[in-house]
Structures are given as C-alpha cells and as structure tokens.
Design a protein around this motif. Structure first.
Motif, PDB file in Angstrom:
ATOM      1  N   GLU A  75       0.928  -1.166  -0.100  1.00 47.62           N
ATOM      2  CA  GLU A  75      -0.064  -0.324   0.111  1.00 47.62           C
ATOM      3  C   GLU A  75       0.657   1.356  -0.109  1.00 47.62           C
ATOM      4  N   ARG A  76       2.033   1.169  -0.136  1.00 51.70           N
ATOM      5  CA  ARG A  76       3.004   2.313   0.078  1.00 51.70           C
ATOM      6  C   ARG A  76       2.911   2.920  -1.287  1.00 51.70           C
ATOM      7  N   ALA A  77       2.929   4.433  -1.052  1.00 54.99           N
ATOM      8  CA  ALA A  77       2.980   5.269  -2.182  1.00 54.99           C
ATOM      9  C   ALA A  77       4.100   4.874  -3.247  1.00 54.99           C
ATOM     10  N   VAL A 118       5.074   2.133  -4.346  1.00 55.03           N
ATOM     11  CA  VAL A 118       4.325   0.898  -5.145  1.00 55.03           C
ATOM     12  C   VAL A 118       3.503   1.302  -6.078  1.00 55.03           C
ATOM     13  N   ASP A 119       2.439   2.300  -5.595  1.00 54.29           N
ATOM     14  CA  ASP A 119       1.570   2.943  -6.399  1.00 54.29           C
ATOM     15  C   ASP A 119       2.221   3.802  -7.654  1.00 54.29           C
ATOM     16  N   LEU A 120       3.284   4.513  -7.619  1.00 56.76           N
ATOM     17  CA  LEU A 120       3.815   5.299  -8.497  1.00 56.76           C
ATOM     18  C   LEU A 120       4.660   4.270  -9.442  1.00 56.76           C
ATOM     19  N   LYS A 130       3.629   1.350 -10.130  1.00 55.27           N
ATOM     20  CA  LYS A 130       2.659   0.569 -11.181  1.00 55.27           C
ATOM     21  C   LYS A 130       2.320   1.609 -12.432  1.00 55.27           C
ATOM     22  N   THR A 131       2.564   2.941 -12.248  1.00 59.00           N
ATOM     23  CA  THR A 131       2.179   3.774 -13.321  1.00 59.00           C
ATOM     24  C   THR A 131       3.020   3.847 -14.140  1.00 59.00           C
ATOM     25  N   HIS A 142      -4.187  -5.909  -4.988  1.00 62.27           N
ATOM     26  CA  HIS A 142      -3.583  -4.580  -5.270  1.00 62.27           C
ATOM     27  C   HIS A 142      -3.192  -4.418  -6.772  1.00 62.27           C
ATOM     28  N   LEU A 194      -1.205  -5.907  -8.827  1.00 61.32           N
ATOM     29  CA  LEU A 194       0.001  -5.900  -9.279  1.00 61.32           C
ATOM     30  C   LEU A 194       0.272  -6.873 -10.461  1.00 61.32           C
TER      31      LEU A 194
END
Length: 85
Positions: A5-7, A9-11, A13-14, A46, A48
């Motif tokens: 859930e860390r930022a 990881v989200d970044l 993924k983009t 999530h 991924l």
C-alpha cells in the motif's frame, strides 16, 4: 499500512509492471500453502502484475504438506496456462 500500500508501489505501477517475490519457505521452515495462497491473493487485490516464488525446493519438496495438495492449490491459483515467449 502494508508494504503493497506504499505510495512508492503505486507510483511504480504507473511506469512499469510490478511483481512481488513470495518466499515459499526455507529448508527448515516451509510456509503452508494456504499462507502462500493468501499472499498471492493480496498481490492480486492490489492490482500488481504478478508473483514469483522462491525457493523452488521449499515450494514443492521441503513442505510437510504432500506435493499433490500443494499442486492442487497452485492449479487453483493459476488455472490458465501461459505460453513462454
């Protein structure tokens, strides 16, 4: 908050496909297949790209569970075959 859930990881993924390595156990301590299955589900929730398992031997040969039991769960988690490219 979990690691997934860390930022960061989200970044990531983009910009690229992000996969997670799942420890299936060590020689002296194999993880139960239901715990591995839960971790795969968490990765999928999530959004991924996928998972990889390490170590092969702990996934199949060092477990207290019979290989056929683990194989059935793996087949349930990954019902579709994929050709190698």
């Amino acid at each position: 908050m979990t690691e997934l859930e860390r930022a960061e990881v989200d970044l990531a993924k983009t910009h690229l496909p992000v996969s997670v390595g799942i420890l299936s156990g060590l020689k002296s301590a194999s993880l139960p297949i239901n715990q591995i299955e839960s971790q795969v589900e968490e990765v999928r929730q999530h959004g991924l790209a996928g998972v990889s398992f390490f170590f092969y031997e702990s996934l199949w040969n060092w477990s207290d569970e019979a290989p056929i039991v683990r194989e059935k769960v793996i087949q349930r988690m990954f019902p579709n075959s994929v050709s190698r490219g």
